[in-house]
Write a protein that holds these residues in place. Sequence first.
Motif, mmCIF file in Angstrom:
data_model
loop_
_atom_site.group_PDB
_atom_site.id
_atom_site.type_symbol
_atom_site.label_atom_id
_atom_site.label_comp_id
_atom_site.label_asym_id
_atom_site.label_seq_id
_atom_site.Cartn_x
_atom_site.Cartn_y
_atom_site.Cartn_z
ATOM 1 N N CYS A 177 1.705 3.670 -8.724
ATOM 2 C CA CYS A 177 0.723 4.297 -7.890
ATOM 3 C C CYS A 177 -0.508 4.312 -8.695
ATOM 4 O O CYS A 177 -0.568 5.430 -9.557
ATOM 5 N N ASP A 178 -1.772 3.461 -8.403
ATOM 6 C CA ASP A 178 -2.757 3.840 -8.831
ATOM 7 C C ASP A 178 -3.503 5.223 -8.584
ATOM 8 O O ASP A 178 -4.209 5.648 -9.559
ATOM 9 N N ASP A 179 -3.256 5.620 -7.490
ATOM 10 C CA ASP A 179 -3.935 6.822 -6.875
ATOM 11 C C ASP A 179 -3.519 8.093 -7.941
ATOM 12 O O ASP A 179 -4.000 8.616 -8.450
ATOM 13 N N CYS A 180 -2.174 8.054 -7.964
ATOM 14 C CA CYS A 180 -1.559 9.216 -8.646
ATOM 15 C C CYS A 180 -1.752 9.074 -10.215
ATOM 16 O O CYS A 180 -1.870 10.096 -10.873
ATOM 17 N N ARG A 181 -1.791 7.783 -10.841
ATOM 18 C CA ARG A 181 -2.226 7.811 -12.091
ATOM 19 C C ARG A 181 -3.449 8.056 -12.560
ATOM 20 O O ARG A 181 -3.484 8.786 -13.603
ATOM 21 N N ALA A 182 -4.356 7.932 -11.594
ATOM 22 C CA ALA A 182 -5.874 8.501 -11.963
ATOM 23 C C ALA A 182 -5.878 10.028 -11.656
ATOM 24 O O ALA A 182 -6.460 10.671 -12.457
ATOM 25 N N ARG A 183 -5.164 10.406 -10.720
ATOM 26 C CA ARG A 183 -5.045 11.953 -10.663
ATOM 27 C C ARG A 183 -4.347 12.559 -11.862
ATOM 28 O O ARG A 183 -4.879 13.778 -12.378
ATOM 29 N N GLU A 218 0.669 -1.218 -0.017
ATOM 30 C CA GLU A 218 -0.052 -0.014 -0.001
ATOM 31 C C GLU A 218 0.831 1.124 -0.169
ATOM 32 O O GLU A 218 1.869 1.526 0.966
ATOM 33 N N HIS A 260 2.082 10.305 -1.522
ATOM 34 C CA HIS A 260 1.974 10.553 -3.020
ATOM 35 C C HIS A 260 2.653 11.903 -3.325
ATOM 36 O O HIS A 260 2.956 12.785 -2.631
ATOM 37 N N ASP A 275 -0.332 17.935 -5.963
ATOM 38 C CA ASP A 275 -0.922 18.465 -7.015
ATOM 39 C C ASP A 275 0.016 19.275 -8.139
ATOM 40 O O ASP A 275 -0.136 19.404 -9.336
ATOM 41 N N LYS A 283 1.330 5.149 0.804
ATOM 42 C CA LYS A 283 0.802 6.006 1.582
ATOM 43 C C LYS A 283 0.963 7.436 1.425
ATOM 44 O O LYS A 283 0.515 8.280 1.612
ATOM 45 N N ASP A 295 6.336 4.553 -2.035
ATOM 46 C CA ASP A 295 6.225 5.806 -1.427
ATOM 47 C C ASP A 295 7.348 6.921 -1.981
ATOM 48 O O ASP A 295 8.299 6.518 -2.302
#
Length: 217
Positions: free
Chosen positions: A36-42, A3, A7, A10, A5, A171
Amino acid sequence: MTEIKHHLTDALLMAYSAGSMPEAFSLVVATHISMCDDCRARMGSFDAVGGELLMEAGAAEMTAGSLDAVMRMIAGEEPEPLLEKSHDNVEYLFPEPLRNYVDCSPDDIKWKKVGGGVSQLVLPTKGEGTVRLLNIPGGVAVPDHGHRGTELTLVLQGAFSDEVDRFGVGDIEVANEDFDHQPIAAPGVACICLAATDAPLRFSGLLPKIAQKFVGI
């Protein structure tokens, strides 16, 4: 899967999306995004906004010979496609963006010692900033230091802890001029990081200051 944590901000994602980031920093950002799925989506959201702005900007004026130049390029021979590097039967630690710079396993890297058991490999990039791989043995502390600019540190293997938190695989830590810390690698496997800086670090101890002249950190 580990996971993640910590990132990208912006501001960093927007700069990367706009193409205004030096190559050294772009490499760290691209590598993190690949993990990182989160940063790729953003990142996709910022790219979409950028595309809308380009659509609203209207057509750019072309010079008189632009069409002829394009037609000559079309009529000419197409360049040979780039051959993809083979990674068969090799256990890679490095995500795809980084493999264009380091096409080998960590065991085959010619690490350069920088003191205190820490080793590095400076990667060739153009423009401002420097990016390097750092190899920190388990349990070893990097000398206490501050920053004269921005530093991005992405963990590829192992983990480290500092005054902020613990940082594991994937991370990323963002440090600036107001930030002082002493990263310590977690016991066990060596901590391997990808770190980009746009200015020399500010070490507290005398020996690190002397060594800095020779290793370029």
